[in-house]
Each structure stands twice: as structure tokens, then as C-alpha cells.
Design a protein around this motif. Structure first.
Motif, PDB file in Angstrom:
ATOM      1  N   THR A 144       0.868  -1.169   0.000  1.00 40.92           N
ATOM      2  CA  THR A 144       0.000   0.000   0.000  1.00 40.92           C
ATOM      3  C   THR A 144       0.908   1.224   0.000  1.00 40.92           C
ATOM      4  O   THR A 144       1.751   1.376   0.893  1.00 40.92           O
ATOM      5  CB  THR A 144      -0.918   0.023   1.234  1.00 40.92           C
ATOM      6  OG1 THR A 144      -1.759  -1.138   1.212  1.00 40.92           O
ATOM      7  CG2 THR A 144      -1.793   1.269   1.232  1.00 40.92           C
ATOM      8  N   TYR A 160       3.992   0.801   2.628  1.00 37.01           N
ATOM      9  CA  TYR A 160       3.445  -0.020   3.707  1.00 37.01           C
ATOM     10  C   TYR A 160       3.212  -1.436   3.210  1.00 37.01           C
ATOM     11  O   TYR A 160       2.623  -1.652   2.145  1.00 37.01           O
ATOM     12  CB  TYR A 160       2.132   0.610   4.184  1.00 37.01           C
ATOM     13  CG  TYR A 160       1.366  -0.187   5.221  1.00 37.01           C
ATOM     14  CD1 TYR A 160       1.997  -0.728   6.342  1.00 37.01           C
ATOM     15  CD2 TYR A 160      -0.003  -0.395   5.073  1.00 37.01           C
ATOM     16  CE1 TYR A 160       1.281  -1.454   7.282  1.00 37.01           C
ATOM     17  CE2 TYR A 160      -0.727  -1.104   6.016  1.00 37.01           C
ATOM     18  CZ  TYR A 160      -0.080  -1.644   7.114  1.00 37.01           C
ATOM     19  OH  TYR A 160      -0.779  -2.361   8.050  1.00 37.01           O
ATOM     20  N   PRO A 162       1.185  -4.411   4.339  1.00 33.60           N
ATOM     21  CA  PRO A 162       0.145  -4.746   5.313  1.00 33.60           C
ATOM     22  C   PRO A 162       0.270  -6.148   5.889  1.00 33.60           C
ATOM     23  O   PRO A 162      -0.053  -6.361   7.059  1.00 33.60           O
ATOM     24  CB  PRO A 162      -1.157  -4.587   4.518  1.00 33.60           C
ATOM     25  CG  PRO A 162      -0.752  -4.677   3.085  1.00 33.60           C
ATOM     26  CD  PRO A 162       0.625  -4.117   3.002  1.00 33.60           C
ATOM     27  N   LYS A 165       3.227  -5.886   8.304  1.00 35.39           N
ATOM     28  CA  LYS A 165       3.054  -4.794   9.268  1.00 35.39           C
ATOM     29  C   LYS A 165       4.311  -3.931   9.392  1.00 35.39           C
ATOM     30  O   LYS A 165       4.707  -3.503  10.480  1.00 35.39           O
ATOM     31  CB  LYS A 165       2.629  -5.327  10.643  1.00 35.39           C
ATOM     32  CG  LYS A 165       1.286  -6.034  10.639  1.00 35.39           C
ATOM     33  CD  LYS A 165       0.859  -6.439  12.033  1.00 35.39           C
ATOM     34  CE  LYS A 165      -0.509  -7.112  12.010  1.00 35.39           C
ATOM     35  NZ  LYS A 165      -0.961  -7.491  13.372  1.00 35.39           N
ATOM     36  N   LEU A 203      -1.885   3.330  10.681  1.00 33.30           N
ATOM     37  CA  LEU A 203      -1.637   2.058  10.000  1.00 33.30           C
ATOM     38  C   LEU A 203      -1.560   0.902  11.004  1.00 33.30           C
ATOM     39  O   LEU A 203      -1.162   1.098  12.150  1.00 33.30           O
ATOM     40  CB  LEU A 203      -0.318   2.130   9.222  1.00 33.30           C
ATOM     41  CG  LEU A 203      -0.246   3.131   8.069  1.00 33.30           C
ATOM     42  CD1 LEU A 203       1.175   3.197   7.521  1.00 33.30           C
ATOM     43  CD2 LEU A 203      -1.223   2.757   6.964  1.00 33.30           C
TER      44      LEU A 203
END
Length: 283
Positions: A144, A160, A162, A165, A203
Motif C-alpha cells: 500500500t 506499507y 500490510p 506490518k 496504519l
């Protein structure tokens, strides 16, 4: 009070540190030695930022070669500063280079000016983004990419991951200085940085890879945002009292910047300097 000194960059041989199963941090290299990310995909390698020159780029590729025989196929750039971009001079031609469209415009402007800091002319971004949020799958890895206007620059991307993390912040966060660095000449702004900080905290990340310096947590970024807001408010209050930049530095316990040597540029402007310029310009 804390005085914002010139940053103490991490230098020396590039060291690769594993963050998650297929995600690595590359620290070190020739000064100013920006942090880079290495993500191993199904068939190739995705690199986040490429360090500051051809020699550092070669060292980076050699370090990656010790991790995997897979080739570098993609680069994602967090912003246009030369210490994150110019290592591309050593990277293979024909790879996909992803950046925000404003990043590419900033690089094109630097090329037009020429001189120190100009990016490699044959390694400009090949794929540009212009949305606040874009979800991409590259070589089996979910990304992302997030953009906030007028933050560190106007072409920042937070990268990012996801599933792992992990977020690569670029110079939106750099722990080698106590506050953030705003590039006014690239249309950065404090308020834009605040929005970016809020977005990063929101986030579902547990590891934040900074542009320079140490790994951070949500709490670290929140602390930086709180302390910066306090300093911003104090500078704004002193400007309202018609204080000069020198008087503001004195009130904050910040030394006057040294005069640059003959033929040299001045050092990196402090948060005090950029906040003063931003607020007085608006007035």
C-alpha cells in the motif's frame, strides 16, 4: 531545551538486518547513508530507496546478492532527495522505478538545474502514482503506497506492507534529528507533515523504518508529533511577538548555524528555521 544540531548520519559498510521473513533493512553506506528496504518477492527483489550515489548503489546491490540470487526488478522511491535516489546510477537498466508524480517532477527540476544533487538522467521514475492511496501487488507481495500533500516534500510516499506490518517512512521520520525536516523548496509544510504522521500512526504497523536512523514504533512517532507541535506553537508565539529568527533561536536554546565555507552550501535547515520561514511567508 533541545537544540537541533546537524544530523549525525550512520556510515560505514552496508549492513542488512532482517525485519520479517522476506523484508530487510539496509543501513550504512557512504554518507549521508539513507536507510533502504529490501523485499524479496517470488522471482525478484523490490528495493525501497537506493542510497546516495553510484558507489553506494553498487555496495547495495552486492549486499542484496549475498541474500538472494534473485534480480532486482523494482524500486520504490519514498521521495526525491538525492541520498535516496541517486544510487539508481548503479542499478540495472530496464527495471521498474515507482514514485509519486511530484517526485518525478522534483527530479526533473533538479536535472534542469544541474550541479550537485541532480539525479541520474537515465533513471527517472518509470511508473508514477497520483492518488492518496494505491494498493499494488508486485511479484506476489502486497504493497500500500500512501501520499500526503506538502509534507517533507510534495512527492512523499510511505511504503506499507500490510501483511508484514512494516512501513517505510522515508524522511517523514528521521531519528538523526530531533524534529522533522521540511523541504520548503519542494513545497513541504509542517501541517502536511502532521497529517502524514497521523496517517502513519493509523496504519496497522508494528515496525516503522525511518529515512535515517533507528526503527520506530507508533508511540515514537506520536511522541515526535507531540514534541514538534509544542515547539511549533512556541515559534508561532515568538513570531507574534515580532521576534527575529536569531531571537527565536536564543529563546529555544538553539545555536546560530555556522557560516558555510567558501563555495559550500549551508547545512540542513533546522525545524526552527523552516517553521519561521513558513509562518512569516504566510503573513
Amino acid at each position: 531545551m533541545i537544540a537541533q544540531q546537524q544530523p549525525q548520519y550512520q556510515t560505514g559498510p552496508i549492513v542488512i538486518k532482517q525485519l520479517k521473513d522476506n523484508v530487510y533493512l539496509a543501513q550504512g553506506g557512504p554518507a549521508p547513508a539513507a536507510n533502504s528496504g529490501v523485499i524479496i518477492g517470488n522471482k525478484g527483489v523490490i528495493v525501497v530507496d537506493t542510497k546516495g550515489g553510484a558507489d553506494a548503489g553498487k555496495e547495495m546491490l552486492a549486499a542484496i546478492g549475498k541474500l538472494t540470487a534473485k534480480p532486482v526488478t523494482h524500486v520504490i522511491l519514498t521521495h526525491s532527495d538525492g541520498d535516496h535516489v541517486n544510487g539508481l546510477a548503479a542499478f540495472p537498466k530496464g527495471i521498474t522505478i515507482i514514485a509519486h508524480e511530484n517526485n518525478k517532477k522534483e527530479q526533473e527540476a533538479a536535472l534542469a538545474r544541474g550541479g550537485r544533487g541532480a539525479p541520474p538522467a537515465d533513471s527517472l521514475p518509470t511508473q508514477t502514482l497520483n492518488k492518496a492511496r494505491e494498493n499494488l501487488t508486485i511479484d506476489g507481495v502486497s504493497f500500500t503506497l500512501l501520499h500526503w500533500d506538502h509534507a517533507h516534500t510534495n512527492g512523499d510516499l510511505v511504503v506499507y506492507l500490510p501483511n508484514q506490518k512494516v512501513a517505510f517512512t522515508g524522511d517523514l521520520v528521521a531519528t538523526v534529528i530531533p524534529y522533522m525536516l521540511i523541504h520548503l523548496e519542494k513545497n513541504g509544510s509542517y501541517q502536511g507533515w502532521v497529517e502524514a504522521a497521523k496517517g502513519m500512526i493509523a496504519l496497522n504497523a508494528d515496525t516503522y523504518v525511518t529515512g535515517h536512523g533507528d526503527l520506530q514504533t507508533k508511540a515514537d512517532i506520536q511522541k515526535r508529533m507531540t514534541e514538534s507541535a509544542q515547539r511549533y506553537a512556541k515559534i508561532k508565539e515568538l513570531i507574534a511577538q515580532k521576534k527575529s529568527i536569531s531571537e527565536i533561536r536564543q529563546a529555544l536554546g538553539e545555536p546560530e548555524p555556522p557560516a558555510p565555507a567558501a563555495g559550500q552550501r549551508g547545512g540542513i535547515p533546522t525545524f526552527t528555521q523552516t517553521t519561521y520561514e513558513e509562518l512569516t511567508r504566510k503573513q
